[in-house]
Design a protein around this motif. Structure first.
Motif, PDB file in Angstrom:
ATOM      1  N   MET A 109       0.653  -1.477  -0.041  1.00  0.00           N
ATOM      2  CA  MET A 109      -0.061   0.019  -0.054  1.00  0.00           C
ATOM      3  C   MET A 109       1.002   1.348   0.004  1.00  0.00           C
ATOM      4  O   MET A 109       0.517   2.304  -0.730  1.00  0.00           O
ATOM      5  CB  MET A 109      -0.765  -0.144   1.341  1.00  0.00           C
ATOM      6  CG  MET A 109      -2.117  -0.926   1.094  1.00  0.00           C
ATOM      7  SD  MET A 109      -2.890  -1.233   2.426  1.00  0.00           S
ATOM      8  CE  MET A 109      -3.550   0.636   3.039  1.00  0.00           C
ATOM      9  N   LEU A 110       2.005   1.222   0.639  1.00  0.00           N
ATOM     10  CA  LEU A 110       2.787   2.260   0.827  1.00  0.00           C
ATOM     11  C   LEU A 110       3.631   2.612  -0.645  1.00  0.00           C
ATOM     12  O   LEU A 110       3.557   3.860  -0.968  1.00  0.00           O
ATOM     13  CB  LEU A 110       3.903   2.306   2.150  1.00  0.00           C
ATOM     14  CG  LEU A 110       4.924   3.274   1.882  1.00  0.00           C
ATOM     15  CD1 LEU A 110       4.211   4.566   2.459  1.00  0.00           C
ATOM     16  CD2 LEU A 110       5.982   2.919   3.073  1.00  0.00           C
ATOM     17  N   MET A 111       3.965   1.752  -1.192  1.00  0.00           N
ATOM     18  CA  MET A 111       4.741   1.842  -2.609  1.00  0.00           C
ATOM     19  C   MET A 111       3.557   2.343  -3.782  1.00  0.00           C
ATOM     20  O   MET A 111       3.836   3.346  -4.306  1.00  0.00           O
ATOM     21  CB  MET A 111       5.217   0.753  -3.090  1.00  0.00           C
ATOM     22  CG  MET A 111       6.185   0.090  -2.210  1.00  0.00           C
ATOM     23  SD  MET A 111       7.650   1.125  -2.232  1.00  0.00           S
ATOM     24  CE  MET A 111       8.026   0.928  -3.953  1.00  0.00           C
ATOM     25  N   ARG A 112       2.410   1.798  -3.488  1.00  0.00           N
ATOM     26  CA  ARG A 112       1.343   2.630  -4.625  1.00  0.00           C
ATOM     27  C   ARG A 112       0.943   3.840  -3.990  1.00  0.00           C
ATOM     28  O   ARG A 112       0.749   4.641  -4.893  1.00  0.00           O
ATOM     29  CB  ARG A 112      -0.068   1.545  -4.420  1.00  0.00           C
ATOM     30  CG  ARG A 112      -1.159   1.825  -5.204  1.00  0.00           C
ATOM     31  CD  ARG A 112      -2.133   0.405  -5.397  1.00  0.00           C
ATOM     32  NE  ARG A 112      -2.983   0.807  -6.468  1.00  0.00           N
ATOM     33  CZ  ARG A 112      -2.769   0.442  -7.679  1.00  0.00           C
ATOM     34  NH1 ARG A 112      -1.520   0.183  -8.305  1.00  0.00           N
ATOM     35  NH2 ARG A 112      -3.698   0.630  -8.751  1.00  0.00           N
ATOM     36  N   HIS A 113       0.802   4.032  -2.739  1.00  0.00           N
ATOM     37  CA  HIS A 113       0.561   5.631  -2.548  1.00  0.00           C
ATOM     38  C   HIS A 113       1.744   6.483  -2.907  1.00  0.00           C
ATOM     39  O   HIS A 113       1.425   7.404  -3.582  1.00  0.00           O
ATOM     40  CB  HIS A 113       0.594   5.674  -0.843  1.00  0.00           C
ATOM     41  CG  HIS A 113       0.199   7.086  -0.548  1.00  0.00           C
ATOM     42  ND1 HIS A 113      -0.703   7.729  -0.793  1.00  0.00           N
ATOM     43  CD2 HIS A 113       1.188   7.683   0.133  1.00  0.00           C
ATOM     44  CE1 HIS A 113      -0.583   9.117  -0.101  1.00  0.00           C
ATOM     45  NE2 HIS A 113       0.499   9.012   0.302  1.00  0.00           N
ATOM     46  N   PRO A 145      18.074 -10.040  -0.615  1.00  0.00           N
ATOM     47  CA  PRO A 145      17.357 -10.634  -1.929  1.00  0.00           C
ATOM     48  C   PRO A 145      15.775 -10.634  -1.645  1.00  0.00           C
ATOM     49  O   PRO A 145      15.033 -10.451  -2.932  1.00  0.00           O
ATOM     50  CB  PRO A 145      17.832 -11.808  -2.083  1.00  0.00           C
ATOM     51  CG  PRO A 145      18.360 -12.141  -0.571  1.00  0.00           C
ATOM     52  CD  PRO A 145      18.784 -10.821  -0.105  1.00  0.00           C
ATOM     53  N   SER A 146      14.997 -10.507  -0.519  1.00  0.00           N
ATOM     54  CA  SER A 146      13.868 -10.553  -0.664  1.00  0.00           C
ATOM     55  C   SER A 146      13.217  -9.228  -0.680  1.00  0.00           C
ATOM     56  O   SER A 146      11.890  -8.939  -1.407  1.00  0.00           O
ATOM     57  CB  SER A 146      13.387 -10.997   0.910  1.00  0.00           C
ATOM     58  OG  SER A 146      13.742 -10.003   1.881  1.00  0.00           O
ATOM     59  N   ASN A 147      13.805  -8.000  -0.576  1.00  0.00           N
ATOM     60  CA  ASN A 147      13.427  -6.792  -1.043  1.00  0.00           C
ATOM     61  C   ASN A 147      13.593  -6.668  -2.382  1.00  0.00           C
ATOM     62  O   ASN A 147      12.545  -6.443  -3.159  1.00  0.00           O
ATOM     63  CB  ASN A 147      14.128  -5.813  -0.274  1.00  0.00           C
ATOM     64  CG  ASN A 147      14.314  -5.416   1.230  1.00  0.00           C
ATOM     65  OD1 ASN A 147      13.510  -6.286   1.748  1.00  0.00           O
ATOM     66  ND2 ASN A 147      14.834  -4.584   1.551  1.00  0.00           N
ATOM     67  N   ILE A 148      14.461  -7.207  -3.234  1.00  0.00           N
ATOM     68  CA  ILE A 148      14.733  -7.043  -4.312  1.00  0.00           C
ATOM     69  C   ILE A 148      13.567  -7.663  -5.303  1.00  0.00           C
ATOM     70  O   ILE A 148      13.117  -7.346  -6.204  1.00  0.00           O
ATOM     71  CB  ILE A 148      15.952  -7.473  -5.141  1.00  0.00           C
ATOM     72  CG1 ILE A 148      17.337  -6.620  -4.456  1.00  0.00           C
ATOM     73  CG2 ILE A 148      16.090  -7.569  -6.332  1.00  0.00           C
ATOM     74  CD1 ILE A 148      18.659  -7.251  -4.460  1.00  0.00           C
ATOM     75  N   ALA A 149      13.294  -8.969  -4.738  1.00  0.00           N
ATOM     76  CA  ALA A 149      12.103  -9.753  -5.359  1.00  0.00           C
ATOM     77  C   ALA A 149      10.699  -8.868  -4.824  1.00  0.00           C
ATOM     78  O   ALA A 149      10.057  -9.052  -6.053  1.00  0.00           O
ATOM     79  CB  ALA A 149      12.181 -11.002  -4.550  1.00  0.00           C
ATOM     80  N   LEU A 150      10.710  -8.564  -3.996  1.00  0.00           N
ATOM     81  CA  LEU A 150       9.305  -7.502  -3.782  1.00  0.00           C
ATOM     82  C   LEU A 150       9.438  -6.666  -4.720  1.00  0.00           C
ATOM     83  O   LEU A 150       8.177  -6.271  -5.524  1.00  0.00           O
ATOM     84  CB  LEU A 150       9.462  -7.093  -2.419  1.00  0.00           C
ATOM     85  CG  LEU A 150       8.268  -6.170  -2.249  1.00  0.00           C
ATOM     86  CD1 LEU A 150       6.655  -6.685  -2.285  1.00  0.00           C
ATOM     87  CD2 LEU A 150       8.390  -5.345  -0.708  1.00  0.00           C
ATOM     88  N   TYR A 151      10.496  -5.719  -5.138  1.00  0.00           N
ATOM     89  CA  TYR A 151      10.121  -4.621  -5.874  1.00  0.00           C
ATOM     90  C   TYR A 151      10.195  -5.063  -7.182  1.00  0.00           C
ATOM     91  O   TYR A 151       9.277  -4.431  -8.268  1.00  0.00           O
ATOM     92  CB  TYR A 151      11.275  -3.595  -5.592  1.00  0.00           C
ATOM     93  CG  TYR A 151      11.672  -3.440  -4.201  1.00  0.00           C
ATOM     94  CD1 TYR A 151      10.551  -2.523  -3.945  1.00  0.00           C
ATOM     95  CD2 TYR A 151      12.672  -3.082  -3.518  1.00  0.00           C
ATOM     96  CE1 TYR A 151      10.586  -2.221  -2.421  1.00  0.00           C
ATOM     97  CE2 TYR A 151      12.807  -2.449  -2.408  1.00  0.00           C
ATOM     98  CZ  TYR A 151      11.732  -1.869  -1.801  1.00  0.00           C
ATOM     99  OH  TYR A 151      11.618  -1.407  -0.499  1.00  0.00           O
ATOM    100  N   ARG A 152      10.725  -6.126  -7.725  1.00  0.00           N
ATOM    101  CA  ARG A 152      10.422  -6.955  -8.998  1.00  0.00           C
ATOM    102  C   ARG A 152       9.115  -7.222  -9.159  1.00  0.00           C
ATOM    103  O   ARG A 152       8.593  -6.866 -10.300  1.00  0.00           O
ATOM    104  CB  ARG A 152      11.525  -7.985  -9.341  1.00  0.00           C
ATOM    105  CG  ARG A 152      12.927  -7.567  -9.528  1.00  0.00           C
ATOM    106  CD  ARG A 152      13.733  -9.039 -10.210  1.00  0.00           C
ATOM    107  NE  ARG A 152      15.071  -8.565  -9.981  1.00  0.00           N
ATOM    108  CZ  ARG A 152      15.694  -7.934 -10.989  1.00  0.00           C
ATOM    109  NH1 ARG A 152      15.112  -7.602 -12.084  1.00  0.00           N
ATOM    110  NH2 ARG A 152      16.980  -7.711 -11.074  1.00  0.00           N
ATOM    111  N   SER A 153       8.533  -7.718  -8.254  1.00  0.00           N
ATOM    112  CA  SER A 153       7.177  -8.221  -8.233  1.00  0.00           C
ATOM    113  C   SER A 153       6.218  -6.801  -8.655  1.00  0.00           C
ATOM    114  O   SER A 153       5.091  -7.081  -8.876  1.00  0.00           O
ATOM    115  CB  SER A 153       6.814  -8.989  -6.915  1.00  0.00           C
ATOM    116  OG  SER A 153       6.351  -8.226  -5.916  1.00  0.00           O
ATOM    117  N   LEU A 154       6.751  -5.833  -8.081  1.00  0.00           N
ATOM    118  CA  LEU A 154       5.820  -4.490  -8.160  1.00  0.00           C
ATOM    119  C   LEU A 154       6.024  -3.628  -9.482  1.00  0.00           C
ATOM    120  O   LEU A 154       5.635  -2.896  -9.819  1.00  0.00           O
ATOM    121  CB  LEU A 154       6.141  -3.647  -7.000  1.00  0.00           C
ATOM    122  CG  LEU A 154       5.677  -3.965  -5.335  1.00  0.00           C
ATOM    123  CD1 LEU A 154       5.989  -3.343  -4.292  1.00  0.00           C
ATOM    124  CD2 LEU A 154       4.236  -4.406  -5.608  1.00  0.00           C
TER     125      LEU A 154
END
Length: 65
Positions: free
Chosen positions: A1-5, A27-36
């Motif tokens: 939600m924060l990224m979308r905002h 790497p979990s951060n990188i994977a999250l941002y890639r998924s976004l």
């Protein structure tokens, strides 16, 4: 939600994209941002051997909510 905002605020400000960076050791951060929808841009070396991974995302395809 924060990224979308943050992306909504960027669109409202007339920006064409967003960028961020995270630590290469997370790497979990990188994977999250890639998924976004963020793509790798570059890596930069910082103090004490820390490597920042810079990522970017175009907002051209996203409409304001």
């Amino acid at each position: 939600m924060l990224m979308r905002h943050a992306e909504t605020l960027a669109i409202q400000a007339g920006l064409r994209g967003t960028r961020l960076y995270t630590n290469k050791l997370m790497p979990s951060n990188i994977a999250l941002y890639r998924s976004l929808g963020y793509a790798f841009e570059k890596e930069t070396l910082h103090d004490h051997g820390t490597v920042a991974v810079h990522m970017v995302r175009s907002l051209a395809e996203r409409a304001v909510d």
